[in-house]
Design a protein around this motif. Structure first.
Motif, short mmCIF file in Angstrom:
data_model
loop_
_atom_site.label_atom_id
_atom_site.label_comp_id
_atom_site.label_asym_id
_atom_site.label_seq_id
_atom_site.Cartn_x
_atom_site.Cartn_y
_atom_site.Cartn_z
N PRO A 1 0.83 -1.20 0.00
CA PRO A 1 0.00 0.00 0.00
C PRO A 1 0.87 1.25 0.00
CG PRO A 1 -0.81 -1.60 1.59
CD PRO A 1 0.51 -2.09 1.10
N ALA A 2 0.47 2.21 -0.85
CA ALA A 2 1.28 3.42 -0.99
C ALA A 2 1.19 4.28 0.26
CB ALA A 2 0.79 4.21 -2.19
N THR A 3 2.33 4.81 0.68
CA THR A 3 2.34 5.70 1.84
C THR A 3 3.26 6.89 1.63
OG1 THR A 3 4.11 4.38 2.83
CG2 THR A 3 1.85 3.83 3.44
N ALA A 4 4.27 6.74 0.78
CA ALA A 4 5.32 7.74 0.72
C ALA A 4 4.93 8.97 -0.08
CB ALA A 4 6.59 7.13 0.13
N THR A 5 4.22 8.82 -1.20
CA THR A 5 4.04 9.95 -2.09
C THR A 5 2.81 10.78 -1.76
OG1 THR A 5 2.83 8.56 -3.62
CG2 THR A 5 5.21 8.76 -3.97
N ALA A 6 1.84 10.25 -1.05
CA ALA A 6 0.65 11.00 -0.71
C ALA A 6 0.84 11.69 0.63
CB ALA A 6 -0.56 10.08 -0.65
N THR A 7 0.38 12.91 0.72
CA THR A 7 0.48 13.62 2.00
C THR A 7 -0.55 13.05 2.96
OG1 THR A 7 -1.16 15.28 1.39
CG2 THR A 7 1.13 15.71 0.77
N GLU A 8 -0.35 13.31 4.27
CA GLU A 8 -1.30 12.80 5.25
C GLU A 8 -2.68 13.36 5.01
OE1 GLU A 8 0.11 13.47 9.16
OE2 GLU A 8 1.90 12.23 8.94
N GLN B 1 -4.03 14.24 2.07
CA GLN B 1 -4.62 13.55 0.93
C GLN B 1 -5.10 12.16 1.34
OE1 GLN B 1 -1.26 13.87 -1.70
NE2 GLN B 1 -2.34 15.30 -3.05
N ALA B 2 -4.28 11.46 2.12
CA ALA B 2 -4.65 10.11 2.53
C ALA B 2 -5.91 10.12 3.37
CB ALA B 2 -3.50 9.48 3.32
N ALA B 3 -6.10 11.19 4.16
CA ALA B 3 -7.27 11.26 5.02
C ALA B 3 -8.52 11.60 4.22
CB ALA B 3 -7.06 12.31 6.10
N ASP B 4 -8.39 12.40 3.15
CA ASP B 4 -9.55 12.91 2.42
C ASP B 4 -9.90 12.09 1.19
OD1 ASP B 4 -8.61 16.39 3.02
OD2 ASP B 4 -9.66 14.93 4.27
N ALA B 5 -8.93 11.50 0.52
CA ALA B 5 -9.18 10.84 -0.76
C ALA B 5 -9.83 9.48 -0.54
CB ALA B 5 -7.88 10.68 -1.53
N PRO B 6 -10.89 9.19 -1.30
CA PRO B 6 -11.51 7.86 -1.18
C PRO B 6 -10.70 6.80 -1.91
CG PRO B 6 -12.60 9.13 -2.90
CD PRO B 6 -11.59 10.05 -2.26
N VAL B 7 -10.80 5.58 -1.45
CA VAL B 7 -10.17 4.47 -2.15
C VAL B 7 -11.12 3.98 -3.23
CG1 VAL B 7 -9.28 2.13 -1.94
CG2 VAL B 7 -8.85 3.79 -0.12
N ALA C 1 2.53 5.30 -8.42
CA ALA C 1 1.37 6.20 -8.39
C ALA C 1 0.43 5.89 -7.24
CB ALA C 1 0.62 6.10 -9.72
N ASP C 2 0.97 5.20 -6.22
CA ASP C 2 0.20 4.89 -5.01
C ASP C 2 -0.94 3.91 -5.29
OD1 ASP C 2 1.85 6.69 -3.75
OD2 ASP C 2 0.43 8.35 -3.93
N GLY C 3 -0.71 2.95 -6.15
CA GLY C 3 -1.72 1.95 -6.43
C GLY C 3 -1.36 0.61 -5.83
N GLU C 4 -2.37 -0.12 -5.40
CA GLU C 4 -2.17 -1.48 -4.88
C GLU C 4 -2.83 -2.46 -5.84
OE1 GLU C 4 -3.34 -4.30 -1.03
OE2 GLU C 4 -4.00 -2.20 -1.11
N ILE D 1 -5.25 -5.16 -15.46
CA ILE D 1 -4.78 -5.14 -14.08
C ILE D 1 -5.81 -4.41 -13.23
CG2 ILE D 1 -2.89 -4.50 -12.53
CD1 ILE D 1 -1.06 -4.33 -14.96
N VAL D 2 -6.26 -5.04 -12.16
CA VAL D 2 -7.21 -4.44 -11.23
C VAL D 2 -6.42 -3.82 -10.09
CG1 VAL D 2 -9.18 -4.84 -9.71
CG2 VAL D 2 -8.97 -6.13 -11.86
N VAL D 3 -6.71 -2.56 -9.80
CA VAL D 3 -5.91 -1.79 -8.83
C VAL D 3 -6.83 -1.02 -7.89
CG1 VAL D 3 -4.11 -0.02 -8.59
CG2 VAL D 3 -4.15 -1.47 -10.63
N ARG D 4 -6.38 -0.83 -6.67
CA ARG D 4 -7.05 0.07 -5.73
C ARG D 4 -6.10 1.20 -5.39
NH1 ARG D 4 -9.53 -4.68 -1.86
NH2 ARG D 4 -11.23 -5.29 -3.27
N SER D 5 -6.65 2.39 -5.28
CA SER D 5 -5.80 3.55 -4.97
C SER D 5 -6.63 4.67 -4.37
CB SER D 5 -5.11 4.06 -6.24
OG SER D 5 -4.31 5.18 -5.96
N ALA D 6 -6.00 5.44 -3.49
CA ALA D 6 -6.61 6.64 -2.93
C ALA D 6 -6.05 7.90 -3.59
CB ALA D 6 -6.37 6.70 -1.41
N ASN D 7 -5.24 7.71 -4.62
CA ASN D 7 -4.66 8.82 -5.36
C ASN D 7 -5.67 9.32 -6.38
OD1 ASN D 7 -3.21 10.58 -6.95
ND2 ASN D 7 -1.65 9.10 -7.57
N GLY D 8 -6.18 10.53 -6.19
CA GLY D 8 -7.19 11.08 -7.09
C GLY D 8 -6.72 11.24 -8.52
#
Length: 511
Positions: A35-42, A44-50, A74-77, A88-95
């Motif tokens: 799971p992506a953690t490094a490139t998204a700010t805290e 963004q992580a709190a507000d962006a939906p998965v 790109a913060d995708g899992e 490829i099926v991916v989940r991400s909170a990166n808008g």
């Protein structure tokens, strides 16, 4: 009146790599990135939906490896990579995930499969179910007993008689070597009318995009998720002296549950999984009585919707090339799918719908308008198009009984114009819709496959059409008598927008 156009199917309109060779094998490789953690700010992580995304690439290992690295960056899992079809099926909170991936070399399309974060279903039945009561059952059993060899509730199955399925069963009920996969809300395989013909080894739950074959995973989540069980009974309820009979009571049915347990919606990643699973497990026919949520029509000028079309089409073409024929319901909106414009007021159905006017030559109902998929419209007991059924010259392939309680009432004990079939927990109920029409056609296709086991999907579809009976366009289609035509049938006696090539014929299929 709609302008008459050429065949309204997605074909060359999709400038992506869609062709697959028949010799392709398939090895599902579930490749997970951390799971992506490094490139998204805290923040963004709190507000962006998965959200869930499909990323469609060239189907070669080198390209897919590069795209996987880009997905992680790109913060995708990655949920699962269907490498043989490049999906490829991916989940991400990166808008900006989809936008970022579209710029990656080798990526041909990428988009979100939903508008709501992960947390009314898109099935094609019209109205709620009416359950069979004990009093109803007693009346039907008494009436059925007057016809030797009938199932206890068969007196109310006008639909079987309409396509000669009752007579066909005496000649050839279908082969146990043929399986119809019900891609739907799950099937209650413990139902006494379904248990004899159920194939557990070809069943799974595909919610989320990965197949779960744990015993019972394919069953409906609740009794309210009855849709798939009803469909399964229409196809292959056994002639075993219990309840009702299916169109092809000797073939197997399997269940591939593709619904979100929270919303009941049918998302693209689950449908991709279902088509691939069916193909890789030797399923000959799939029934698809739904549309892929959240868009009733997926428009090619929208990058997210385009990616959904691309992914689902790759999966269903893969299955076709492995020998699987797909049948799908035309829809219950009384839409002319060959018209110049359609009003879509229900999309997206997982958040807030935004009314829009779509061009059905550029926006597609999935999977029914994909190439090679048999599109089925619904008829009632008088062999007339059901009032709710969508239609379209060059779109509808065949028609089949789906029921019409409003205008077409049969001479049966219940006088109910809908379709009686199986429900979870050993029950029975009436439903109507193109959801009910498609499994009738799938049952006839299964009878044809039983008689001609070596026929590939295209030849099977051609035979299904050739044996259909076309009543031709009605002189008038003013159903409610208000002086206004409720739909316009275009075409001739051989092929037209209401019935395609005609109403399927089970008796001709076995002869």
């Amino acid at each position: 009146m709609a302008h008459l156009r050429s065949r309204r199917r997605l074909a060359l309109a999709v400038p992506v790599v869609l062709s697959l060779t028949a010799s392709l094998g398939f090895l599902p490789a579930a490749a997970s990135a951390a799971p992506a953690t490094a490139t998204a700010t805290e923040e963004q992580a709190a507000d962006a939906p998965v959200l869930t995304y499909v990323v469609n690439t060239k189907a070669d290992h080198r390209t897919i490896a590069k795209v996987k690295r880009a997905i992680a960056a790109a913060d995708g899992e990655i949920v699962i990579a269907y490498e043989k079809i490049g999906v490829i099926v991916v989940r991400s909170a990166n808008g900006d995930f989809a936008k970022t991936l579209r710029d990656v070399p080798g990526v041909q399309s990428a988009g979100a499969t939903r508008t709501a974060p992960l947390a009314p279903a898109g099935t094609t039945d019209a109205g709620s179910a009416e359950y069979l009561t004990a009093a109803d059952a007693a009346k039907l059993k008494a009436a059925s007993a007057e016809t030797p060899g009938s199932e206890p509730l068969e007196a109310d199955q006008w639909d079987l008689r309409a396509i000669g399925a009752d007579k066909a069963a005496k000649i050839n009920p279908g082969s146990g070597n043929v399986t119809v996969a019900v891609i739907d809300t799950g099937v209650d395989d413990t139902h006494p009318d379904l248990a004899p013909n159920f194939s557990a080894s070809q069943s799974a739950n595909c919610f989320g995009g990965t197949p779960d074959t744990t015993p019972g995973a394919w069953r409906p989540y609740t009794a309210g998720d009855y849709h798939g069980t009803h469909v399964a009974g229409e196809i292959a309820a056994a002639r075993n002296g219990v309840g009702v009979a299916g169109v092809a009571p000797g073939v197997k049915v399997s269940a591939i549950n593709v619904t979100d347990p929270a919303s009941g919606l049918f998302y693209a990643e689950a449908v991709v999984c279902a088509f691939v699973f069916a193909a890789d497990h030797g399923v000959e026919i799939t029934n698809n009585s739904y549309y892929v949520d959240p868009w009733m029509y997926n428009c090619m000028d929208d990058p997210d919707q385009r990616a959904i079309v691309d992914a689902v089409n790759r999966a269903q073409l893969y299955a076709q090339r492995k020998g699987t024929l797909h049948l799908a319901s035309a829809g219950n909106s009384n839409h002319d799918l060959a018209s110049d414009a359609i009003e879509d007021a229900s999309s997206p159905n997982d958040t807030t719908p935004v009314p829009r006017t779509i061009d059905p030559s550029e926006c597609f109902d999935l999977p029914t308008q994909l190439p090679g998929v048999v599109t089925v419209s619904a008829t009632g007991s008088e062999n007339l198009k059901s009032y709710y059924s969508s239609y379209g010259q060059g779109v509808v392939d065949v028609a089949a009984p789906g029921g019409d309680r409003r205008y077409q009432l049969p001479d049966t004990p219940s006088k109910d114009g809908r379709i009686l079939s199986t429900m979870p927990n050993g029950e029975y109920a009436w439903l109507q819709g193109t959801s009910m029409a498609s499994p009738h056609a799938a049952g006839v296709a299964a009878l044809l496959k039983s008689k001609h086991p070596w026929l590939p999907p295209a030849a099977l579809q051609a035979l299904l059409k050739a044996q259909a009976n076309n009543p031709g366009c009605p002189a008038s289609y003013d159903q409610n008598g208000d002086g206004t035509q409720d739909a316009t049938c275009e075409g001739g006696r051989l092929v037209n927008g209401f019935y395609g090539h005609g109403i399927v014929d089970a008796l001709r299929a076995v002869k």
